[in-house]
Design a protein around this motif. Structure first.
Motif, PDB file in Angstrom:
ATOM      1  N   GLU A   1       1.053  -1.267   0.140  1.00 35.02           N
ATOM      2  CA  GLU A   1       0.001   0.075   0.076  1.00 35.02           C
ATOM      3  C   GLU A   1       0.883   1.100  -0.007  1.00 35.02           C
ATOM      4  N   ASP A   2       1.243   1.647  -1.185  1.00 32.16           N
ATOM      5  CA  ASP A   2       2.053   3.092  -1.507  1.00 32.16           C
ATOM      6  C   ASP A   2       1.437   4.206  -1.703  1.00 32.16           C
ATOM      7  N   PRO A   3       1.216   4.973  -0.895  1.00 34.09           N
ATOM      8  CA  PRO A   3       0.271   6.144  -1.060  1.00 34.09           C
ATOM      9  C   PRO A   3       0.697   7.025  -2.622  1.00 34.09           C
ATOM     10  N   ALA A   4       2.050   6.953  -2.820  1.00 36.17           N
ATOM     11  CA  ALA A   4       2.597   7.605  -3.965  1.00 36.17           C
ATOM     12  C   ALA A   4       2.165   7.061  -5.205  1.00 36.17           C
TER      13      ALA A   4
ATOM     14  N   PRO B   1       3.357   5.845  16.291  1.00 42.82           N
ATOM     15  CA  PRO B   1       4.092   5.856  15.058  1.00 42.82           C
ATOM     16  C   PRO B   1       5.716   5.635  15.193  1.00 42.82           C
ATOM     17  N   GLU B   2       6.068   6.304  16.274  1.00 41.85           N
ATOM     18  CA  GLU B   2       7.656   5.892  16.349  1.00 41.85           C
ATOM     19  C   GLU B   2       7.881   4.431  16.845  1.00 41.85           C
ATOM     20  N   GLU B   3       7.235   3.976  17.472  1.00 34.67           N
ATOM     21  CA  GLU B   3       7.669   2.524  17.706  1.00 34.67           C
ATOM     22  C   GLU B   3       7.263   1.657  16.163  1.00 34.67           C
ATOM     23  N   MET B   4       6.215   2.046  15.501  1.00 33.82           N
ATOM     24  CA  MET B   4       5.883   1.548  14.168  1.00 33.82           C
ATOM     25  C   MET B   4       7.078   1.706  13.152  1.00 33.82           C
ATOM     26  N   LEU B   5       7.457   2.892  13.234  1.00 32.59           N
ATOM     27  CA  LEU B   5       8.780   3.012  12.146  1.00 32.59           C
ATOM     28  C   LEU B   5       9.939   2.269  12.685  1.00 32.59           C
ATOM     29  N   LYS B   6      10.182   2.063  13.935  1.00 33.61           N
ATOM     30  CA  LYS B   6      11.205   1.284  14.310  1.00 33.61           C
ATOM     31  C   LYS B   6      11.059  -0.213  13.921  1.00 33.61           C
ATOM     32  N   ALA B   7       9.756  -0.718  14.275  1.00 31.30           N
ATOM     33  CA  ALA B   7       9.618  -1.993  13.700  1.00 31.30           C
ATOM     34  C   ALA B   7       9.880  -2.318  12.120  1.00 31.30           C
ATOM     35  N   VAL B   8       9.415  -1.083  11.373  1.00 34.20           N
ATOM     36  CA  VAL B   8       9.708  -1.370  10.061  1.00 34.20           C
ATOM     37  C   VAL B   8      10.955  -1.458   9.818  1.00 34.20           C
ATOM     38  N   ALA B   9      11.637  -0.426  10.112  1.00 36.73           N
ATOM     39  CA  ALA B   9      13.012  -0.588   9.895  1.00 36.73           C
ATOM     40  C   ALA B   9      13.813  -1.828  10.291  1.00 36.73           C
ATOM     41  N   GLN B  10      13.430  -2.312  11.306  1.00 32.90           N
ATOM     42  CA  GLN B  10      14.235  -3.900  11.857  1.00 32.90           C
ATOM     43  C   GLN B  10      13.484  -4.831  10.790  1.00 32.90           C
ATOM     44  N   GLN B  11      12.300  -4.852  10.172  1.00 35.74           N
ATOM     45  CA  GLN B  11      11.878  -5.580   9.182  1.00 35.74           C
ATOM     46  C   GLN B  11      12.654  -5.517   8.137  1.00 35.74           C
ATOM     47  N   ARG B  12      12.689  -4.284   7.606  1.00 31.97           N
ATOM     48  CA  ARG B  12      13.530  -4.040   6.259  1.00 31.97           C
ATOM     49  C   ARG B  12      14.834  -4.690   6.456  1.00 31.97           C
ATOM     50  N   THR B  13      15.678  -4.324   7.563  1.00 35.34           N
ATOM     51  CA  THR B  13      16.812  -5.039   7.597  1.00 35.34           C
ATOM     52  C   THR B  13      16.660  -6.598   7.668  1.00 35.34           C
TER      53      THR B  13
ATOM     54  N   SER C   1       4.879  -1.412   4.302  1.00 34.79           N
ATOM     55  CA  SER C   1       4.095  -0.293   3.737  1.00 34.79           C
ATOM     56  C   SER C   1       3.982   0.815   4.848  1.00 34.79           C
ATOM     57  N   MET C   2       4.053   0.393   6.175  1.00 31.75           N
ATOM     58  CA  MET C   2       3.493   1.240   7.217  1.00 31.75           C
ATOM     59  C   MET C   2       4.275   2.670   7.374  1.00 31.75           C
ATOM     60  N   ASP C   3       5.628   2.625   6.943  1.00 36.78           N
ATOM     61  CA  ASP C   3       6.158   3.659   6.993  1.00 36.78           C
ATOM     62  C   ASP C   3       5.689   5.091   6.198  1.00 36.78           C
ATOM     63  N   ASN C   4       5.394   4.461   4.838  1.00 35.90           N
ATOM     64  CA  ASN C   4       4.946   5.476   3.947  1.00 35.90           C
ATOM     65  C   ASN C   4       3.290   5.868   4.292  1.00 35.90           C
ATOM     66  N   LEU C   5       2.626   4.944   4.736  1.00 35.05           N
ATOM     67  CA  LEU C   5       1.301   5.336   5.217  1.00 35.05           C
ATOM     68  C   LEU C   5       1.484   6.637   6.182  1.00 35.05           C
ATOM     69  N   ILE C   6       2.408   6.295   7.228  1.00 34.24           N
ATOM     70  CA  ILE C   6       2.605   7.059   8.409  1.00 34.24           C
ATOM     71  C   ILE C   6       3.201   8.575   7.848  1.00 34.24           C
ATOM     72  N   MET C   7       3.775   8.640   7.048  1.00 38.25           N
ATOM     73  CA  MET C   7       4.379   9.777   6.360  1.00 38.25           C
ATOM     74  C   MET C   7       3.771  10.471   5.418  1.00 38.25           C
ATOM     75  N   PHE C   8       2.528  10.011   4.893  1.00 40.31           N
ATOM     76  CA  PHE C   8       1.736  10.668   3.809  1.00 40.31           C
ATOM     77  C   PHE C   8       0.405  11.528   4.389  1.00 40.31           C
ATOM     78  N   ASP C   9       0.644  12.491   3.919  1.00 39.12           N
ATOM     79  CA  ASP C   9      -0.292  13.579   4.673  1.00 39.12           C
ATOM     80  C   ASP C   9      -1.156  14.061   3.284  1.00 39.12           C
ATOM     81  N   ALA C  10      -2.613  13.252   3.033  1.00 42.50           N
ATOM     82  CA  ALA C  10      -3.250  13.323   1.914  1.00 42.50           C
ATOM     83  C   ALA C  10      -3.825  14.595   1.673  1.00 42.50           C
ATOM     84  N   PHE C  11      -3.660  15.522   2.543  1.00 37.64           N
ATOM     85  CA  PHE C  11      -4.451  16.986   2.581  1.00 37.64           C
ATOM     86  C   PHE C  11      -3.018  18.128   2.447  1.00 37.64           C
ATOM     87  N   HIS C  12      -2.076  17.685   2.290  1.00 39.39           N
ATOM     88  CA  HIS C  12      -0.557  18.384   2.079  1.00 39.39           C
ATOM     89  C   HIS C  12      -0.974  19.541   0.932  1.00 39.39           C
ATOM     90  N   LEU C  13      -1.042  20.683   1.406  1.00 38.51           N
ATOM     91  CA  LEU C  13      -1.264  21.872   0.267  1.00 38.51           C
ATOM     92  C   LEU C  13      -2.502  21.986  -0.160  1.00 38.51           C
TER      93      LEU C  13
END
Length: 301
Positions: A79-82, A148-160, A216-228
């Motif tokens: 699930e990639d917002p971009a 989200p901070e813990e989720m981002l750490k978990a994603v980083a560990q999973q990518r590794t 996918s979770m890091d992209n979802l956390i960082m994606f602001d659908a209403f930016h600008l």
């Protein structure tokens, strides 16, 4: 309804093109890109709205997101917002190739996360001339409310781990049953309704797998659908929400989008007594929503 496909980068995106009754290919029609929620496919709520839009005299295109359903792309269940936003642009590209579509009368409609993606696409995609959202959610807001901070750490560990040979981690979007949710202590209104829609015959479809690639979770956390949106979302805008408020936050996100959008022609409409998932498929709620949506597109396209 016709089965169609179009390209996003080097893979095919699978779609259903809904045509009005008494369709005449010699005429020019307004056309709507219909964007499905996260975990969904074109045969579910996006297809329901597309079918009804066609009955209202509009061309409507529902499609499976890249990496999901019958669409191509790897890795599966990403699930990639971009890329979800790029899917919408590619859907517009496809519509412009159809001789019976008026290129100056293309709109977008999105449901749940699809509403957030449709709004985000419309901020910069000016071929989209009008936009409607149904229980739109902003992925960034939703996931930032759950550590989200813990989720981002978990994603980083999973990518590794995956970079070093581990299998990809695939999670469920939602529990597979009410029993499973209750055992996990997850008895919330929107979640219970999600299970009832996606995991029972009510809305279940074999192509909607309930699988989400964990990274996918890091992209979802960082994606602001209403930016600008406050600068560039200038097209006519209709926002549909329900007033039975659950944890998924579409009621709040609807007002957030309304308040931010730079559009001089915007409206927010509340379906009384409707929850988030009532506006996926329940006749009373969806009929009331469509009584607003179809005239909106007819008037603004």
């Amino acid at each position: 309804m016709q089965t169609v496909s179009f390209r996003n980068r080097n893979w095919d995106v699978a779609g259903h093109l809904y045509l009005p009754e008494n369709f005449d290919k010699a005429k020019k029609y307004a056309a709507i890109v219909c964007v499905h929620p996260g975990s969904s496919v074109k045969e579910q709520t996006a297809g329901l709205y597309a079918n009804r839009l066609a009955k209202g005299g509009l061309i409507a295109l529902a499609f499976d997101a890249s990496f999901q359903g019958e669409s191509g792309g790897e890795p599966r269940f990403l699930e990639d917002p971009a890329t979800r936003v790029e899917d919408i642009r590619c859907a517009v590209d496809f519509l412009t190739t159809l001789e019976f579509v008026d290129n100056d009368r293309i709109g977008a409609l999105g449901v749940c996360a699809g509403g957030g993606y449709a709004a985000n696409a419309s901020i910069s995609e000016k071929r989209i001339k009008a936009i409607a959202t149904v229980v739109a959610t902003n992925a960034s807001r939703a996931y930032k409310e759950s550590d989200p901070e813990e989720m981002l750490k978990a994603v980083a560990q999973q990518r590794t781990a995956e970079a070093n040979g581990a299998e990809r981690r695939i999670n469920n979007w939602i529990p597979n049953s009410v029993r499973e949710a209750k055992q996990a202590g997850m008895e919330e209104l929107d979640l219970m309704e999600a299970i009832d829609y996606y995991r029972t015959p009510r809305g279940q479809h074999p192509n909607s797998s309930n699988k989400l690639l964990f990274t996918s979770m890091d992209n979802l956390i960082m994606f602001d659908a209403f930016h600008l949106a406050d600068y560039f979302l200038t097209q006519p805008l209709l926002i549909i929400i329900g007033d039975k408020v659950g944890a998924f936050g579409s009621y709040r996100d609807g007002f957030d989008l309304y308040n931010k959008a730079a559009s001089g022609n915007k409206k927010i409409y509340t379906v009384k007594g409707a929850g988030h998932y009532d506006l996926y498929d329940q006749p009373k709620a969806t009929n009331e929503a469509l009584e607003q949506i179809i005239p909106f597109f007819q008037e603004n396209l």
